[in-house]
Design a protein around this motif. Structure first.
Motif, short mmCIF file in Angstrom:
data_model
loop_
_atom_site.label_atom_id
_atom_site.label_comp_id
_atom_site.label_asym_id
_atom_site.label_seq_id
_atom_site.Cartn_x
_atom_site.Cartn_y
_atom_site.Cartn_z
N THR A 256 44.29 -112.82 16.22
CA THR A 256 43.97 -114.02 16.98
C THR A 256 43.75 -113.66 18.44
O THR A 256 44.65 -113.09 19.07
N VAL A 257 42.59 -113.96 18.97
CA VAL A 257 42.32 -113.79 20.40
C VAL A 257 42.81 -115.06 21.08
O VAL A 257 42.42 -116.16 20.72
N ALA B 188 42.17 -112.70 6.52
CA ALA B 188 42.42 -111.36 5.97
C ALA B 188 41.14 -110.67 5.48
O ALA B 188 41.07 -109.45 5.44
N PHE B 189 40.14 -111.47 5.12
CA PHE B 189 38.89 -110.92 4.58
C PHE B 189 37.70 -111.49 5.34
O PHE B 189 37.73 -112.64 5.73
N GLY C 129 49.87 -109.45 13.48
CA GLY C 129 51.13 -109.13 12.84
C GLY C 129 52.33 -109.27 13.75
O GLY C 129 53.27 -108.50 13.68
N GLY C 130 52.30 -110.27 14.64
CA GLY C 130 53.41 -110.50 15.55
C GLY C 130 53.41 -109.60 16.76
O GLY C 130 54.30 -109.70 17.61
N GLU C 131 52.43 -108.72 16.88
CA GLU C 131 52.37 -107.78 18.00
C GLU C 131 51.22 -108.20 18.93
O GLU C 131 50.13 -108.54 18.48
N VAL C 132 51.48 -108.16 20.23
CA VAL C 132 50.45 -108.49 21.21
C VAL C 132 49.60 -107.24 21.45
O VAL C 132 50.12 -106.15 21.67
#
Length: 103
Positions: free
Chosen positions: A84-85, A37-38, A98-101
């Motif tokens: 995440t990549v 997050a940071f 956030g759960g989105e691709v």
């Protein structure tokens, strides 16, 4: 990720922050992606989190890490925290946030 950048940096630790800053300061468009997050990585973890300044005011590491993050923020580089990549090719990057691709 449908947006185009000149460079992608994965990881917002000291090396990633410095690399993204230098690239952006040279006039190229760069995005820095990190799962946390940071920014700060393992060494400077949470130096910019709320309340960190009071907790770490006397620590030299805090000042070093804070300056790296400040330089990065001034550089104009884009930042994607909590991302995440999970797929990377020369012309295509897939990531999740956030759960989105992100494609």
């Amino acid at each position: 990720m449908s947006r185009q950048w000149d460079a992608l940096v994965i990881g917002a630790g000291p090396a990633g922050l410095r690399a993204a800053s230098v690239i952006a300061e040279s006039g190229l468009e760069v995005v820095l992606v990190d799962e946390q997050a940071f920014p700060g990585g393992q060494i400077y973890r949470h130096v910019t989190a709320p309340g960190a300044e009071e907790r770490f005011a006397e620590a030299a590491d805090y000042r070093d890490g804070t300056e790296l993050v400040r330089r990065f923020r001034r550089s104009g580089a884009e930042y994607l925290p909590e991302t995440t990549v999970w797929f990377l090719e020369q012309d295509r990057i897939l990531a999740s946030r956030g759960g989105e691709v992100l494609d």
